[in-house]
Write a protein that holds these residues in place. Structure first.
Motif, PDB file in Angstrom:
ATOM      1  N   GLN A 310      -9.099   3.483  -4.711  1.00  0.00           N
ATOM      2  CA  GLN A 310      -8.698   3.160  -5.240  1.00  0.00           C
ATOM      3  C   GLN A 310      -6.846   2.660  -4.513  1.00  0.00           C
ATOM      4  O   GLN A 310      -5.761   2.521  -5.268  1.00  0.00           O
ATOM      5  CB  GLN A 310      -8.298   3.639  -6.377  1.00  0.00           C
ATOM      6  N   GLY A 311      -6.989   2.835  -3.672  1.00  0.00           N
ATOM      7  CA  GLY A 311      -5.793   2.721  -2.936  1.00  0.00           C
ATOM      8  C   GLY A 311      -5.085   1.483  -2.249  1.00  0.00           C
ATOM      9  O   GLY A 311      -4.309   0.542  -2.601  1.00  0.00           O
ATOM     10  N   SER A 312      -5.927   0.340  -2.657  1.00  0.00           N
ATOM     11  CA  SER A 312      -5.937  -1.050  -2.796  1.00  0.00           C
ATOM     12  C   SER A 312      -6.032  -0.754  -4.238  1.00  0.00           C
ATOM     13  O   SER A 312      -6.195  -2.794  -4.104  1.00  0.00           O
ATOM     14  CB  SER A 312      -6.973  -2.031  -1.558  1.00  0.00           C
ATOM     15  N   THR A 313      -6.333  -0.680  -5.325  1.00  0.00           N
ATOM     16  CA  THR A 313      -6.084  -1.040  -6.858  1.00  0.00           C
ATOM     17  C   THR A 313      -4.419  -0.605  -7.452  1.00  0.00           C
ATOM     18  O   THR A 313      -3.929  -0.967  -6.829  1.00  0.00           O
ATOM     19  CB  THR A 313      -7.049  -1.065  -7.354  1.00  0.00           C
ATOM     20  N   ILE A 314      -5.296   1.048  -7.313  1.00  0.00           N
ATOM     21  CA  ILE A 314      -4.091   1.411  -8.682  1.00  0.00           C
ATOM     22  C   ILE A 314      -2.892   1.814  -7.862  1.00  0.00           C
ATOM     23  O   ILE A 314      -1.857   2.064  -8.217  1.00  0.00           O
ATOM     24  CB  ILE A 314      -5.041   2.402  -9.059  1.00  0.00           C
ATOM     25  N   LEU A 315      -2.825   2.553  -6.830  1.00  0.00           N
ATOM     26  CA  LEU A 315      -2.343   2.832  -5.579  1.00  0.00           C
ATOM     27  C   LEU A 315      -0.934   1.678  -5.221  1.00  0.00           C
ATOM     28  O   LEU A 315       0.102   2.412  -5.086  1.00  0.00           O
ATOM     29  CB  LEU A 315      -2.014   4.051  -4.604  1.00  0.00           C
ATOM     30  N   ALA A 316      -1.896   0.132  -5.358  1.00  0.00           N
ATOM     31  CA  ALA A 316      -1.807  -0.630  -4.542  1.00  0.00           C
ATOM     32  C   ALA A 316      -0.137  -1.389  -5.756  1.00  0.00           C
ATOM     33  O   ALA A 316       0.536  -1.892  -5.189  1.00  0.00           O
ATOM     34  CB  ALA A 316      -2.317  -1.594  -3.987  1.00  0.00           C
ATOM     35  N   LEU A 317      -0.663  -0.811  -7.235  1.00  0.00           N
ATOM     36  CA  LEU A 317      -0.470  -1.149  -8.053  1.00  0.00           C
ATOM     37  C   LEU A 317       1.656  -0.122  -8.388  1.00  0.00           C
ATOM     38  O   LEU A 317       2.160  -0.713  -9.133  1.00  0.00           O
ATOM     39  CB  LEU A 317      -0.938  -2.301  -9.269  1.00  0.00           C
ATOM     40  N   TYR A 318       0.600   1.408  -7.760  1.00  0.00           N
ATOM     41  CA  TYR A 318       1.347   2.074  -8.080  1.00  0.00           C
ATOM     42  C   TYR A 318       2.699   1.647  -7.623  1.00  0.00           C
ATOM     43  O   TYR A 318       4.198   1.775  -7.158  1.00  0.00           O
ATOM     44  CB  TYR A 318       0.980   3.432  -8.142  1.00  0.00           C
ATOM     45  N   ALA A 319       2.753   1.292  -6.012  1.00  0.00           N
ATOM     46  CA  ALA A 319       3.351   1.293  -4.974  1.00  0.00           C
ATOM     47  C   ALA A 319       4.438  -0.497  -5.680  1.00  0.00           C
ATOM     48  O   ALA A 319       5.453  -0.464  -4.936  1.00  0.00           O
ATOM     49  CB  ALA A 319       2.810   0.746  -3.319  1.00  0.00           C
ATOM     50  N   ASP A 320       4.012  -1.291  -5.835  1.00  0.00           N
ATOM     51  CA  ASP A 320       5.439  -2.584  -6.713  1.00  0.00           C
ATOM     52  C   ASP A 320       5.298  -2.339  -8.633  1.00  0.00           C
ATOM     53  O   ASP A 320       6.590  -2.177  -8.118  1.00  0.00           O
ATOM     54  CB  ASP A 320       3.559  -3.794  -7.151  1.00  0.00           C
ATOM     55  N   LYS A 321       5.125  -1.486  -8.746  1.00  0.00           N
ATOM     56  CA  LYS A 321       5.677  -1.301  -9.694  1.00  0.00           C
ATOM     57  C   LYS A 321       6.555   0.119 -10.178  1.00  0.00           C
ATOM     58  O   LYS A 321       7.565   0.238 -11.195  1.00  0.00           O
ATOM     59  CB  LYS A 321       4.184  -1.466 -11.384  1.00  0.00           C
ATOM     60  N   ARG A 322       5.756   1.408  -9.258  1.00  0.00           N
ATOM     61  CA  ARG A 322       6.526   2.703  -9.928  1.00  0.00           C
ATOM     62  C   ARG A 322       6.937   3.051  -9.021  1.00  0.00           C
ATOM     63  O   ARG A 322       7.807   4.700  -8.747  1.00  0.00           O
ATOM     64  CB  ARG A 322       5.300   3.556 -10.242  1.00  0.00           C
ATOM     65  N   THR A 323       7.383   3.085  -7.787  1.00  0.00           N
ATOM     66  CA  THR A 323       7.851   3.402  -6.537  1.00  0.00           C
ATOM     67  C   THR A 323       9.501   2.811  -6.053  1.00  0.00           C
ATOM     68  O   THR A 323       9.533   1.139  -5.983  1.00  0.00           O
ATOM     69  CB  THR A 323       6.938   2.281  -5.411  1.00  0.00           C
ATOM     70  N   GLN A 324      10.105   3.023  -5.547  1.00  0.00           N
ATOM     71  CA  GLN A 324      11.472   2.484  -5.520  1.00  0.00           C
ATOM     72  C   GLN A 324      11.171   2.196  -3.383  1.00  0.00           C
ATOM     73  O   GLN A 324      10.710   2.665  -3.105  1.00  0.00           O
ATOM     74  CB  GLN A 324      12.390   3.968  -4.599  1.00  0.00           C
ATOM     75  N   LEU A 325      11.766   1.246  -4.077  1.00  0.00           N
ATOM     76  CA  LEU A 325      11.578   0.474  -2.799  1.00  0.00           C
ATOM     77  C   LEU A 325      12.549   0.024  -1.558  1.00  0.00           C
ATOM     78  O   LEU A 325      12.347  -0.310  -0.603  1.00  0.00           O
ATOM     79  CB  LEU A 325      10.706  -1.419  -3.225  1.00  0.00           C
ATOM     80  N   GLU A 326      14.327   0.478  -2.171  1.00  0.00           N
ATOM     81  CA  GLU A 326      15.395   0.905  -1.174  1.00  0.00           C
ATOM     82  C   GLU A 326      14.538   1.787  -0.616  1.00  0.00           C
ATOM     83  O   GLU A 326      15.102   2.420  -1.708  1.00  0.00           O
ATOM     84  CB  GLU A 326      16.486   0.172  -2.046  1.00  0.00           C
ATOM     85  N   PHE A 327      14.766   2.333   0.455  1.00  0.00           N
ATOM     86  CA  PHE A 327      14.707   3.151   0.894  1.00  0.00           C
ATOM     87  C   PHE A 327      15.448   3.649   2.858  1.00  0.00           C
ATOM     88  O   PHE A 327      15.024   2.305   3.274  1.00  0.00           O
ATOM     89  CB  PHE A 327      12.609   3.757   1.014  1.00  0.00           C
ATOM     90  N   LEU A 328      16.087   4.517   2.778  1.00  0.00           N
ATOM     91  CA  LEU A 328      16.726   4.683   3.941  1.00  0.00           C
ATOM     92  C   LEU A 328      17.668   3.221   4.787  1.00  0.00           C
ATOM     93  O   LEU A 328      17.473   2.919   5.843  1.00  0.00           O
ATOM     94  CB  LEU A 328      16.150   5.224   4.542  1.00  0.00           C
ATOM     95  N   GLY A 329      17.985   2.407   3.463  1.00  0.00           N
ATOM     96  CA  GLY A 329      18.338   1.693   3.740  1.00  0.00           C
ATOM     97  C   GLY A 329      17.879  -0.125   3.834  1.00  0.00           C
ATOM     98  O   GLY A 329      17.415  -1.178   4.592  1.00  0.00           O
ATOM     99  N   PHE A 330      16.195   0.177   4.144  1.00  0.00           N
ATOM    100  CA  PHE A 330      15.368  -0.137   4.319  1.00  0.00           C
ATOM    101  C   PHE A 330      15.071  -1.193   2.796  1.00  0.00           C
ATOM    102  O   PHE A 330      14.461  -0.101   2.614  1.00  0.00           O
ATOM    103  CB  PHE A 330      13.962  -0.199   5.260  1.00  0.00           C
TER     104      PHE A 330
END
Length: 496
Positions: A310-330
């Motif tokens: 589920q790292g390539s399905t549910i957690l991939a969706l979680y990374a896209d929709k539920r995670t702060q993707l701005e981190f330490l200036g990147f």
């Protein structure tokens, strides 16, 4: 192996030239590196491509259905290895299987790299499933052929080969994830180029580096068998084609129907294997006991892979929709998280190898290692529910939670996956040694088939229940397995 004996194959391979290993390991290392580069690079962005709106360059498929399709895709990839092994053993040998498989994989990525709709997606999937089934199990078989049976470099050679797998899997999501920000098709194009490089390298170096390895056909079809199998395949193709031609226009065979069908096969095929092995007259009483011991290990493996994949399905969706993707200036691409699993394996595999050597006879039994692996898998899901529970379904969470979840599940993978491969070779009935290895890989197929049903229940609103239920079930199964491990050990009849 036809009229080519094993020692003659070894003698035909230059035995020095790649870090003290046979030169052929160079060819196989980089062939597998580029194949895994192409596969994991594609996989890292595929689910996003499926559910992204058409106006933004995606296919606009419903999120839950995209997740289910992704799971079924994984199940079919693992199932196809059984077919690929059969073709290599009975028709054209492992070397040609690797070559033909690489061509099909490359064509599959090219189809994805071209702008198109859902029909192109499914055409690509068919090509990559068939190609991976031909290439993946057979390139590993050739690694075994280039070493003499008593060569003490063999295990180290497989470790180097395994490193190639993980290096390719680590690098590709970083590249395709970045390209996908501009255009998904660029990412798929890079995957195609990666497989092309692997193919070119394989063709240019195999004669010099591999000698006779992979050229023999282990159990070639007789003329009578060729006619019989050709007839069977022809009849099956005609019947299936006629059924689909009748059912699809009438709406009786849909994507959901196909997902359910693969779900049934994912459970039914390994069940049939166990029944055949247990009831076979070729299986001795001791081997029959070991088959029984293997069943709870198989169930535990299926549960583990159901979470890990589920790292390539549910957690991939979680990374896209539920995670702060701005981190330490990147700005982080959600696909980059797919590189964490192979990265942690590269870093931790030597540590685990050292631990087992250090513990020697004091290390846990096979069932206890499985139970510990499953425990870590369950904990990885309990960890990921914490930030959502604290912050609520609308808040973006720190990417470090995902990093921690991937790290924990890799601890479980290193406890279960290599141990499972070893246990499979030890517990397999002599008459079913190769087929039992196929059963081990079918644990992953069964897991993905189950996931195709599970992922439909996920949403940000119920993610606490989703992660908690699956994680809790894994921990409960781990506890049960730990408690019955002495009984399983007894059934293993001396295997440790």
């Amino acid at each position: 192996m036809s009229n080519i004996n094993k020692q003659k194959i070894v003698d035909s391979v230059p035995q020095k030239g790649f870090f003290g290993h046979p030169k052929g390991l160079f060819t196989l290392f980089f062939t597998e590196f580029w194949e895994r580069f192409s596969y994991y690079g594609m996989r890292a962005i595929l689910v996003y491509y499926m559910y992204t709106e058409v106006s933004k360059g995606g296919l606009g498929i419903d999120e839950n259905q995209a997740l289910a399709i992704m799971s079924i895709y994984g199940a079919l990839v693992y199932m196809s290895g059984v077919i690929g092994g059969w073709f290599a053993d009975r028709i054209f040998g492992t070397s040609k299987a690797v070559f033909y498989g690489g061509i099909l994989i490359m064509l599959g990525h090219i189809v994805l790299a071209l702008p198109g709709g859902i029909a192109m997606l499914f055409a690509s999937m068919v090509l990559i499933v068939l190609g991976t089934g031909l290439l993946k199990p057979n390139v590993s078989s050739i690694v075994g052929e280039i070493y003499a049976e008593n060569d003490n470099r063999r295990d180290a050679g497989f470790s180097i080969f395994y490193m190639g797998i993980n290096l390719g899997a680590f690098l590709s999501p970083l590249i395709t994830g970045e390209l996908a920000k501009t255009d998904y098709h660029l990412g798929f194009g890079v995957a195609a180029v990666g497989m092309l490089i692997g193919l070119v390298l394989f063709v240019l170096t195999k004669k010099k580096n591999l000698g006779l390895a992979g050229t023999g056909v282990a159990n070639p079809l007789t003329s009578l068998e060729k006619k019989r199998y050709s007839l069977i395949v022809g009849v099956v193709v005609i019947v299936v084609g006629a059924l689909l031609a009748y059912l699809i226009p009438r709406g009786l065979f849909t994507i959901d129907t196909f997902i359910n069908l693969i779900g049934i096969l994912g459970i039914g095929i390994p069940t049939a294997y166990f029944l055949v092995m247990y009831n076979s007259k070729k299986t001795t009483d001791v081997e029959r006991s070991r088959v029984i011991a293997y069943i709870p290990l198989f169930i535990a493996a299926a549960m583990f892979w159901a979470i890990q994949e589920q790292g390539s399905t549910i957690l991939a969706l979680y990374a896209d929709k539920r995670t702060q993707l701005e981190f330490l200036g990147f700005t982080i691409s959600p696909a980059w998280f797919q590189s964490l699993n192979p990265l942690f394996i590269i870093l931790l595999a030597p540590v685990f190898a050292w631990i087992w050597v250090k513990l020697g006879n004091r290390q846990p039994s096979i069932p206890k290692k499985f139970s510990l692996g499953l425990l870590f898998a369950g904990l990885s899901f309990l960890v990921i529910l914490i930030p959502g529970y604290i912050s609520g379904e609308d808040a973006l969470v720190s990417p470090l939670w995902l990093v921690l979840s991937y790290f924990i599940v890799v601890l479980g993978e290193l406890l279960l996956s290599p141990v499972g491969l070893s246990a499979t070779t030890k517990l397999a009935p002599a008459a079913f040694s190769a087929q039992t290895m196929s059963v081990w890989f079918l644990a992953s197929a069964a897991a993905q088939a189950i996931n195709a049903q599970l992922v439909r229940f996920y949403s940000p609103a119920n993610e606490t229940m989703y992660f908690g239920t699956i994680g809790g079930a894994a921990i409960l199964l781990a506890l049960i397995l730990f408690l019955i491990s002495p009984k399983i050990q007894k059934l293993m009849k001396g295997i440790n």
